[in-house]
Enzyme design. Structure first.
Site, PDB file in Angstrom:
ATOM      1  N   GLY A 256      -6.376  10.711   9.589  1.00 57.72           N
ATOM      2  CA  GLY A 256      -7.515  10.007  10.144  1.00 57.72           C
ATOM      3  C   GLY A 256      -8.598   9.732   9.114  1.00 57.72           C
ATOM      4  O   GLY A 256      -8.446  10.013   7.922  1.00 57.72           O
TER       5      GLY A 256
ATOM      6  N   MET B  86     -12.431   6.352  -3.085  1.00 55.86           N
ATOM      7  CA  MET B  86     -12.732   5.426  -2.005  1.00 55.86           C
ATOM      8  C   MET B  86     -11.489   4.741  -1.434  1.00 55.86           C
ATOM      9  O   MET B  86     -11.540   3.589  -1.012  1.00 55.86           O
ATOM     10  CB  MET B  86     -13.732   4.379  -2.494  1.00 55.86           C
ATOM     11  CG  MET B  86     -15.009   4.973  -3.035  1.00 55.86           C
ATOM     12  SD  MET B  86     -15.836   6.086  -1.869  1.00 55.86           S
ATOM     13  CE  MET B  86     -16.374   4.914  -0.626  1.00 55.86           C
TER      14      MET B  86
ATOM     15  N   ASP C  54     -12.022  10.895   8.029  1.00 56.26           N
ATOM     16  CA  ASP C  54     -12.997  11.992   8.106  1.00 56.26           C
ATOM     17  C   ASP C  54     -12.764  12.870   9.325  1.00 56.26           C
ATOM     18  O   ASP C  54     -13.717  13.366   9.940  1.00 56.26           O
ATOM     19  CB  ASP C  54     -14.431  11.434   8.114  1.00 56.26           C
ATOM     20  CG  ASP C  54     -14.716  10.523   6.941  1.00 56.26           C
ATOM     21  OD1 ASP C  54     -14.219  10.810   5.838  1.00 56.26           O
ATOM     22  OD2 ASP C  54     -15.429   9.513   7.112  1.00 56.26           O
TER      23      ASP C  54
ATOM     24  N   ARG D 111       0.834  -1.199   0.000  1.00 55.23           N
ATOM     25  CA  ARG D 111       0.000   0.000   0.000  1.00 55.23           C
ATOM     26  C   ARG D 111       0.870   1.252   0.000  1.00 55.23           C
ATOM     27  O   ARG D 111       0.499   2.269  -0.602  1.00 55.23           O
ATOM     28  CB  ARG D 111      -0.913  -0.022   1.234  1.00 55.23           C
ATOM     29  CG  ARG D 111      -1.987   1.051   1.277  1.00 55.23           C
ATOM     30  CD  ARG D 111      -2.983   0.883   0.165  1.00 55.23           C
ATOM     31  NE  ARG D 111      -4.065   1.849   0.280  1.00 55.23           N
ATOM     32  CZ  ARG D 111      -5.282   1.554   0.714  1.00 55.23           C
ATOM     33  NH1 ARG D 111      -5.576   0.311   1.056  1.00 55.23           N
ATOM     34  NH2 ARG D 111      -6.220   2.474   0.779  1.00 55.23           N
TER      35      ARG D 111
ATOM     36  N   THR E   1     -14.891  15.095   0.766  1.00 58.14           N
ATOM     37  CA  THR E   1     -16.228  15.277   1.304  1.00 58.14           C
ATOM     38  C   THR E   1     -16.641  14.043   2.103  1.00 58.14           C
ATOM     39  O   THR E   1     -16.166  12.934   1.856  1.00 58.14           O
ATOM     40  CB  THR E   1     -17.270  15.512   0.192  1.00 58.14           C
ATOM     41  OG1 THR E   1     -17.276  14.390  -0.700  1.00 58.14           O
ATOM     42  CG2 THR E   1     -16.966  16.779  -0.579  1.00 58.14           C
ATOM     43  N   HIS E   2     -17.548  14.265   3.044  1.00 59.98           N
ATOM     44  CA  HIS E   2     -18.108  13.177   3.847  1.00 59.98           C
ATOM     45  C   HIS E   2     -19.612  13.413   3.976  1.00 59.98           C
ATOM     46  O   HIS E   2     -20.032  14.530   4.286  1.00 59.98           O
ATOM     47  CB  HIS E   2     -17.464  13.130   5.233  1.00 59.98           C
ATOM     48  CG  HIS E   2     -18.047  12.091   6.125  1.00 59.98           C
ATOM     49  ND1 HIS E   2     -18.041  10.751   5.796  1.00 59.98           N
ATOM     50  CD2 HIS E   2     -18.681  12.191   7.321  1.00 59.98           C
ATOM     51  CE1 HIS E   2     -18.634  10.066   6.755  1.00 59.98           C
ATOM     52  NE2 HIS E   2     -19.028  10.913   7.685  1.00 59.98           N
TER      53      HIS E   2
ATOM     54  N   VAL F 154      -5.519   7.886   1.536  1.00 62.18           N
ATOM     55  CA  VAL F 154      -4.158   8.218   1.121  1.00 62.18           C
ATOM     56  C   VAL F 154      -3.225   8.053   2.317  1.00 62.18           C
ATOM     57  O   VAL F 154      -3.656   8.023   3.468  1.00 62.18           O
ATOM     58  CB  VAL F 154      -4.079   9.646   0.544  1.00 62.18           C
ATOM     59  CG1 VAL F 154      -4.927   9.748  -0.716  1.00 62.18           C
ATOM     60  CG2 VAL F 154      -4.522  10.678   1.580  1.00 62.18           C
TER      61      VAL F 154
END
Length: 210
Positions: free
Chosen positions: A153, A100, A155, A75, A118-119, A103
Site C-alpha cells: 500500500g 520517491m 504508507d 514498471r 518514512t512518511h 516498489v
C-alpha cells in the site's frame, strides 16, 4: 556454539535508496560512524542519476547504483532490476530515505519485512505525497513523522516508530515540513539503530524490538 553477544555481532548491512539530496542518508552515515550504532551502509541506490544522495555515498567510497524507470520496458521490469541491484549487496535492512517510487511485487518478495520507509505525517492520517499540507489544511494541532515497514500500500505498513511535531499558529507548509524533517531524521536514526542492534518482530501489525 554460543550466540554472539550484540557487541560481537557484525554490523547490520544497510542498503539505502534515495531520490534527491540525501539528508536522511547523511544522518544514517553519520550515525554509522560510531561502531556502537550497530549498522553500516553498504550501498546507496537511486532512481535517477546525478542526485546529491549518490554524491554523499561516493564521497565516502560507498558503492552506488541507479535504476531509472524509463530505462526499462515496464514498471515490473524496473522493480525486478531494482531488487537485483539491492540484493547484490546482501542487505539485512533496506531503508527508503526520500525514495520517491513505489516498489513492487518482486521487491517485496525479496525484502518484505525488512524494508522501511518514512512518511511526514502520523499514519494512518494523511497518507500520500502531501502529508504536511493535508495536515495543515485539516487544522490538526499536532502532526509528525512515521517510520513503517513497507507493504504493497501507500504508507500503510506496520508502524515501527512515530514522532510528534506541534503545528504552530503561524506555520505554512514549508515551515511545518522543515520541522517534521528534523524530527524525522532523529526518529529514523534511532529506530534503524535499534532494529540493527536488537532485531525486531512483526505480529498482527505490531512491530516490537527484541
Amino acid at each position: 556454539m554460543p550466540t554472539p553477544s550484540r557487541a560481537d555481532r557484525a554490523p547490520a548491512r544497510l542498503v539505502v535508496l534515495v531520490s534527491g539530496g540525501g539528508t536522511n542518508l547523511q544522518a544514517l552515515l553519520d550515525a554509522c560512524d560510531d561502531p556502537a550504532y550497530g549498522a553500516t551502509v553498504v550501498a546507496v541506490g537511486a532512481d535517477r542519476p546525478g542526485v546529491e544522495g549518490l554524491a554523499r555515498a561516493e564521497r565516502r567510497g560507498i558503492p552506488t547504483f541507479v535504476e531509472q524507470v524509463a530505462e526499462h520496458r515496464t514498471r515490473q521490469e524496473w522493480d525486478a532490476a531494482l531488487t537485483k541491484a539491492c540484493a547484490a549487496h546482501s542487505p539485512d535492512l533496506v531503508v527508503l530515505a526520500g525514495f520517491m517510487k513505489l516498489v513492487g511485487d518482486d521487491f517485496l518478495r525479496e525484502f518484505g519485512g525488512r524494508c522501511v520507509n518514512t512518511h511526514p505525517a502520523l499514519s494512518p492520517s494523511f497518507p500520500g505525497m502531501h502529508g504536511p499540507a493535508d495536515a495543515l489544511a485539516y487544522g490538526v494541532k499536532v502532526t509528525g513523522a512515521t517510520l513503517f515497514v513497507v507493504d504493497p500500500g501507500v504508507d500503510t505498513g506496520a508502524i515501527v516508530a512515530q514522532t510528534v511535531v506541534p503545528v504552530e499558529d503561524d506555520d505554512d507548509v514549508e515551515s511545518l515540513h522543515e520541522r517534521i524533517k528534523v524530527a524525522e531524521r532523529r526518529m529514523l536514526v534511532d529506530a534503524v539503530g535499534r532494529m540493527a542492534r536488537d532485531g525486531f518482530t512483526i505480529n498482527d501489525r505490531k512491530v516490537r524490538f527484541t
